[in-house]
Design a protein around this motif. Structure first.
Motif, PDB file in Angstrom:
ATOM      1  N   ASP A 182      -9.129  11.409  10.462  1.00  0.00           N
ATOM      2  CA  ASP A 182      -8.796  12.572  11.291  1.00  0.00           C
ATOM      3  C   ASP A 182      -7.298  12.725  11.518  1.00  0.00           C
ATOM      4  OD1 ASP A 182      -8.582  10.318  12.842  1.00  0.00           O
ATOM      5  OD2 ASP A 182      -9.554  11.161  14.615  1.00  0.00           O
ATOM      6  N   GLY A 183      -6.469  12.004  10.738  1.00  0.00           N
ATOM      7  CA  GLY A 183      -5.051  12.328  10.729  1.00  0.00           C
ATOM      8  C   GLY A 183      -4.084  11.378  11.381  1.00  0.00           C
ATOM      9  N   TYR A 184      -4.530  10.199  11.817  1.00  0.00           N
ATOM     10  CA  TYR A 184      -3.581   9.220  12.356  1.00  0.00           C
ATOM     11  C   TYR A 184      -2.899   8.487  11.198  1.00  0.00           C
ATOM     12  CZ  TYR A 184      -5.196   9.832  17.154  1.00  0.00           C
ATOM     13  OH  TYR A 184      -5.480  10.354  18.391  1.00  0.00           O
ATOM     14  N   VAL A 185      -1.572   8.408  11.266  1.00  0.00           N
ATOM     15  CA  VAL A 185      -0.763   7.817  10.202  1.00  0.00           C
ATOM     16  C   VAL A 185       0.112   6.727  10.805  1.00  0.00           C
ATOM     17  CG1 VAL A 185       1.063   8.236   8.501  1.00  0.00           C
ATOM     18  CG2 VAL A 185      -0.753   9.931   8.840  1.00  0.00           C
ATOM     19  N   MET A 186       0.169   5.564  10.138  1.00  0.00           N
ATOM     20  CA  MET A 186       1.005   4.456  10.600  1.00  0.00           C
ATOM     21  C   MET A 186       2.257   4.354   9.733  1.00  0.00           C
ATOM     22  SD  MET A 186       0.154   0.360  10.982  1.00  0.00           S
ATOM     23  CE  MET A 186      -1.217   0.631  12.096  1.00  0.00           C
ATOM     24  N   THR A 187       3.373   4.040  10.370  1.00  0.00           N
ATOM     25  CA  THR A 187       4.627   3.851   9.665  1.00  0.00           C
ATOM     26  C   THR A 187       5.486   2.884  10.474  1.00  0.00           C
ATOM     27  OG1 THR A 187       6.527   4.984   8.654  1.00  0.00           O
ATOM     28  CG2 THR A 187       5.748   5.833  10.781  1.00  0.00           C
ATOM     29  N   ASN A 188       6.757   2.737  10.096  1.00  0.00           N
ATOM     30  CA  ASN A 188       7.694   1.911  10.850  1.00  0.00           C
ATOM     31  C   ASN A 188       8.350   2.723  11.960  1.00  0.00           C
ATOM     32  OD1 ASN A 188       8.843   0.021   7.995  1.00  0.00           O
ATOM     33  ND2 ASN A 188       7.464  -0.648   9.607  1.00  0.00           N
ATOM     34  N   ALA A 189       8.655   2.065  13.063  1.00  0.00           N
ATOM     35  CA  ALA A 189       9.356   2.739  14.152  1.00  0.00           C
ATOM     36  C   ALA A 189      10.731   3.224  13.698  1.00  0.00           C
ATOM     37  CB  ALA A 189       9.481   1.803  15.353  1.00  0.00           C
ATOM     38  N   HIS A 190      11.415   2.422  12.860  1.00  0.00           N
ATOM     39  CA  HIS A 190      12.771   2.832  12.471  1.00  0.00           C
ATOM     40  C   HIS A 190      12.771   4.027  11.520  1.00  0.00           C
ATOM     41  CE1 HIS A 190      12.113   0.052   8.939  1.00  0.00           C
ATOM     42  NE2 HIS A 190      12.782   1.006   8.336  1.00  0.00           N
ATOM     43  N   ASN A 195      -3.601  -5.863  -1.047  1.00  0.00           N
ATOM     44  CA  ASN A 195      -4.091  -6.987  -1.845  1.00  0.00           C
ATOM     45  C   ASN A 195      -4.935  -6.470  -3.011  1.00  0.00           C
ATOM     46  OD1 ASN A 195      -6.622  -6.335  -0.769  1.00  0.00           O
ATOM     47  ND2 ASN A 195      -6.654  -8.055   0.665  1.00  0.00           N
ATOM     48  N   MET A 196      -5.454  -7.380  -3.818  1.00  0.00           N
ATOM     49  CA  MET A 196      -6.177  -6.999  -5.015  1.00  0.00           C
ATOM     50  C   MET A 196      -7.544  -6.395  -4.717  1.00  0.00           C
ATOM     51  SD  MET A 196      -4.194  -7.374  -7.540  1.00  0.00           S
ATOM     52  CE  MET A 196      -5.326  -7.246  -8.919  1.00  0.00           C
ATOM     53  N   GLN A 197      -7.999  -6.487  -3.494  1.00  0.00           N
ATOM     54  CA  GLN A 197      -9.249  -5.845  -3.091  1.00  0.00           C
ATOM     55  C   GLN A 197      -9.021  -4.415  -2.594  1.00  0.00           C
ATOM     56  OE1 GLN A 197      -8.557  -9.239  -1.940  1.00  0.00           O
ATOM     57  NE2 GLN A 197      -9.551  -9.652  -3.909  1.00  0.00           N
ATOM     58  N   GLY A 198      -7.771  -3.954  -2.664  1.00  0.00           N
ATOM     59  CA  GLY A 198      -7.460  -2.614  -2.200  1.00  0.00           C
ATOM     60  C   GLY A 198      -7.360  -2.498  -0.703  1.00  0.00           C
ATOM     61  N   GLU A 199      -7.114  -3.606  -0.010  1.00  0.00           N
ATOM     62  CA  GLU A 199      -7.009  -3.608   1.445  1.00  0.00           C
ATOM     63  C   GLU A 199      -5.543  -3.717   1.860  1.00  0.00           C
ATOM     64  OE1 GLU A 199     -11.121  -6.083   2.389  1.00  0.00           O
ATOM     65  OE2 GLU A 199      -9.234  -7.160   2.035  1.00  0.00           O
ATOM     66  N   VAL A 200      -5.189  -3.017   2.928  1.00  0.00           N
ATOM     67  CA  VAL A 200      -3.834  -3.112   3.466  1.00  0.00           C
ATOM     68  C   VAL A 200      -3.722  -4.397   4.283  1.00  0.00           C
ATOM     69  CG1 VAL A 200      -2.121  -2.052   4.977  1.00  0.00           C
ATOM     70  CG2 VAL A 200      -3.549  -0.619   3.523  1.00  0.00           C
ATOM     71  N   ILE A 201      -2.768  -5.237   3.927  1.00  0.00           N
ATOM     72  CA  ILE A 201      -2.559  -6.494   4.643  1.00  0.00           C
ATOM     73  C   ILE A 201      -1.215  -6.535   5.365  1.00  0.00           C
ATOM     74  CG2 ILE A 201      -4.086  -7.836   3.150  1.00  0.00           C
ATOM     75  CD1 ILE A 201      -1.547  -8.812   1.683  1.00  0.00           C
ATOM     76  N   GLY A 202      -0.390  -5.507   5.173  1.00  0.00           N
ATOM     77  CA  GLY A 202       0.905  -5.500   5.844  1.00  0.00           C
ATOM     78  C   GLY A 202       1.584  -4.149   5.718  1.00  0.00           C
ATOM     79  N   ILE A 203       2.655  -3.977   6.499  1.00  0.00           N
ATOM     80  CA  ILE A 203       3.499  -2.782   6.429  1.00  0.00           C
ATOM     81  C   ILE A 203       4.876  -3.224   5.938  1.00  0.00           C
ATOM     82  CG2 ILE A 203       4.439  -0.815   7.665  1.00  0.00           C
ATOM     83  CD1 ILE A 203       2.412  -1.265   9.837  1.00  0.00           C
TER      84      ILE A 203
END
Length: 513
Positions: A142-150, A257-265
Motif C-alpha cells: 500500500d505504498g510504504y517505502v524504506m530508505t536512509n534518513a540521510h 540474499n540468495m533467497q530474494g530476501e532483504v537482509i539490510g539497507i
C-alpha cells in the motif's frame, strides 16, 4: 570503430603470438557452483525504487542566474556549440514546463501519467531544484517505502520513481537519524513489496546482491559476499560489511540474499576518494524494521536511556581488574539525578549484563537500553572491586543528549609530595570541590613522570581508586602505592573533566625511572 585500451591490445597480441607455440592442453572444465542472480533480480527488482529530493528556491525576476542580455535560446546555442548537448533542463522541465513534463526534467514517462502521486505539488514545481538522489524499497503493497534518513534530510519534496517509470510525490512519515532509517509513503496500491529476511541468520561468506541508483543510474545490480557481521563503525548499530559495489546513490537500497530476501539497507562505504573501494556497510534489516514499525505508528522512535557515558573495556583493564576476559561497558560518567545514579551505578563500574543479556562490547549496551520501553524496570549487572552486583534500575526516555556536568573551580596551588611507584605527585582535594564534583574522595595529580606519564595521565587528573581501593586522601594514596607489586599491572580509576576511566599502569621498581 571500437578502440580498446592499450593494455587490452597488447595482451591480445601476446596471446596471438604465443598461442601456436604453447603445448596443447585439455580445455578447462566449466566453472561450477557460481551463482546466477537473474531470477533473483527479476523477483526483487520491481520492489526497488529511485528516490529524488528537491529543495525550494526563490528565483529572481527574469529567470534566475542567466547573464544579462542572455535568454534560454542563447544558452541553448552555447551548450549546442561547445558541448554538443542540449541546454540542461531546469526544475520546470523541458520547453517551458509543459503539462506532460514531470518534475524530473525531461519527459517523465507518458505525460501526466508519470507523476500520479505528485500532482498535488501544484505550480510550486517551478521553484524546486534537485538536491539529492538515492534508493529505497517498497515495504508494503500500500505504498510504504524504506530508505536512509540521510537520503531525505532537508528535502522540501521527495519523489519516488518505480521501475515502470511511474513517479509519485511522497509524504515523509518519519526519520531516525540515530539508525539512519526513514520511511516515506506514496499514494499507490498493489505494489510489489519485498520479502524481509532475518539478518541474524546472515553468514560471513554468503553471496549478496545490491540494487539501487549509483550516481543516479537507476536499477543497477551489483553482487559480492558478506565480509563481516556486527561491524562496529562507531555508530549506534553494528553493520553488515560486504564487498558489494556501493556508490553515492545506492544509499537506502536493499541488500538481498540468495533467497530474494532483504537482509539490510545499504548505508555507508569506506572510501578515501568518495567512490567505492571494496568495503560497504548495510544496516541489519531486523534493527531497521523495529525502527520502521515505530515510525509508521507514531512518526518517531522512542528509546530508553539510563544516563551514563561508557567506553570499551580493554584487555589490560580487564586483566588488571581480574575480569576473565575483556567484555562489558566501562562507565566513565554518570548523569546527576539520572536513572543510573539512582540505581547506584558509579563511574568505574563495568556493566556486564543488562536484563540478563550479556554486554559483550560497549556498543551493545545502548541498543539494549534503547530497545527497552521507558518506565519499565530492568536489572544491571556490574563488576565492581572484583565482584558482580545486580542493581535494579528504572528506564527513562531518551531526550536530547546531555552529559553529566559539574562546575569545577580551580584548585588552590597544590603542595607537592614525593613521586611514588606510579610516578605521581598528588594532593588532597578541598571539601568544597569534592561537593561540587559530587565525589566522596580522591586526590588531584600535581605532577606526572615515569609509568604514569607513559600511560597518559596529566596534571589536574583526579585519582579515585587504585586497584580495588577507593582513595580518600593523599596519605592513603601514598600508603597504597607503596605496596604495589612492580610485576603486576594495576588499574587506576581516573577522572578527567566529566569522564572517568580505568588506566592500567605497571608500577616501577625501586631502581626504575
Amino acid at each position: 570503430m571500437t578502440i580498446l585500451p592499450l593494455r587490452k591490445f597488447f595482451a591480445a597480441a601476446v596471446v596471438a603470438v604465443c598461442l601456436p607455440l604453447a603445448p596443447q592442453v585439455a580445455a578447462a572444465a566449466p566453472a561450477a557452483n557460481l551463482p546466477d542472480f537473474t531470477d533473483l533480480v527479476d523477483k526483487v527488482g520491481p520492489s526497488v525504487v529511485n528516490i529524488r529530493t528537491t529543495t525550494r528556491v526563490t528565483l529572481s525576476q527574469g529567470g534566475g542566474a542567466l547573464p544579462p542580455g542572455m535568454d534560454n535560446g542563447d544558452m541553448s546555442e552555447f551548450f549546442r556549440r561547445f558541448f554538443g548537448i542540449p541546454l540542461p533542463q531546469g526544475p520546470q522541465g523541458g520547453q517551458g514546463g509543459q503539462g506532460g513534463q514531470s518534475p524530473r526534467g525531461g519527459q517523465g514517462g507518458q505525460g501526466g501519467q508519470g507523476s500520479q502521486g505528485g500532482q498535488d505539488s501544484g505550480p510550486d514545481n517551478g521553484d524546486e531544484q534537485n538536491s539529492g538522489v538515492g534508493s529505497g524499497f517498497i515495504m508494503t503493497s500500500d505504498g510504504y517505502v524504506m530508505t536512509n534518513a540521510h537520503v531525505v534530510d532537508d528535502a522540501d519534496s521527495i519523489y519516488v520513481t518505480l521501475t515502470d517509470k511511474r513517479e509519485f510525490k511522497a509524504r515523509l512519515i518519519g526519520v531516525d537519524d540515530r539508525t539512519d532509517v526513514a520511511v516515506v509513503k506514496i499514494q499507490a496500491n498493489n505494489l510489489p513489496a519485498v520479502n524481509v529476511g532475518d539478518s541474524n541468520k546472515v553468514r560471513v561468506g554468503e553471496w549478496v546482491v545490491a540494487i539501487g541508483s549509483p550516481f543516479g543510474l537507476e536499477n543497477t545490480v551489483t553482487a559480492g559476499i558478506v565480509s563481516a557481521k556486527g561491524r562496529d563503525t562507531g555508530d549506534y548499530l553494528p553493520f553488515i560489511q560486504t564487498d558489494v559495489a556501493v556508490n553515492p546513490g545506492n544509499s537506502g537500497g536493499p541488500l538481498i540474499n540468495m533467497q530474494g530476501e532483504v537482509i539490510g539497507i545499504n548505508s555507508q562505504i569506506y572510501s578515501r576518494t568518495g567512490g567505492f573501494m571494496g568495503i560497504s556497510f548495510a544496516i541489519p534489516i531486523d534493527e531497521a524494521m523495529r525502527v520502521a514499525d515505530q515510525l509508521k505508528s507514531t512518526g518517531k522512535v522512542t528509546r530508553g536511556r539510563i544516563a551514563v557515558a561508557i567506553g570499551e573495556v580493554t584487555k589490560d583493564v580487564a586483566d588488571s581488574l581480574g575480569l576473565p576476559k575483556a567484555q562489558g561497558a566501562l562507565v566513565s560518567s554518570v548523569e546527576p539525578g539520572g536513572p543510573a545514579e539512582k540505581a547506584g551505578i558509579q563511574p568505574g563500574d563495568i556493566i556486564l549484563k543488562f536484563n540478563g543479556q550479556s554486554v559483550d562490547t560497549a556498543t551493545d549496551l545502548p541498543r539494549m537500553v534503547g530497545d527497552t520501553k521507558p518506565g519499565s524496570k530492568a536489572t544491571v549487572t556490574v563488576w565492581r572491586k572484583g565482584q558482580t552486583r545486580d542493581l535494579p534500575i528504572t528506564i527513562a526516555e531518551m531526550q536530547t543528549d546531555k552529559g553529566a556536568k559539574a562546575d569545577q573551580k580551580k584548585a588552590p596551588e597544590p603542595k607537592p609530595r614525593a613521586a611514588n611507584a606510579l610516578g605521581l605527585s598528588v594532593t588532597d582535594i578541598p571539601a568544597d570541590q569534592l561537593s561540587q564534583l559530587k565525589i566522596k574522595g580522591g586526590v588531584v595529580v600535581d605532577s606526572v613522570d615515569g609509568p604514569a606519564a607513559r600511560a597518559g595521565l596529566q596534571k589536574g587528573d583526579i585519582i579515585l581508586r587504585v586497584g580495588d581501593t577507593d582513595i580518600a586522601n593523599a596519605k592513603q594514596f601514598q600508603d597504597v602505592t607503596a605496596h604495589l607489586d612492580p610485576q603486576k599491572m594495576v588499574a587506576i580509576l581516573v577522572r578527567r573533566g566529566d569522564n572517568t576511566q580505568f588506566v592500567p599502569i605497571r608500577p616501577r621498581g625501586p631502581a626504575q625511572k
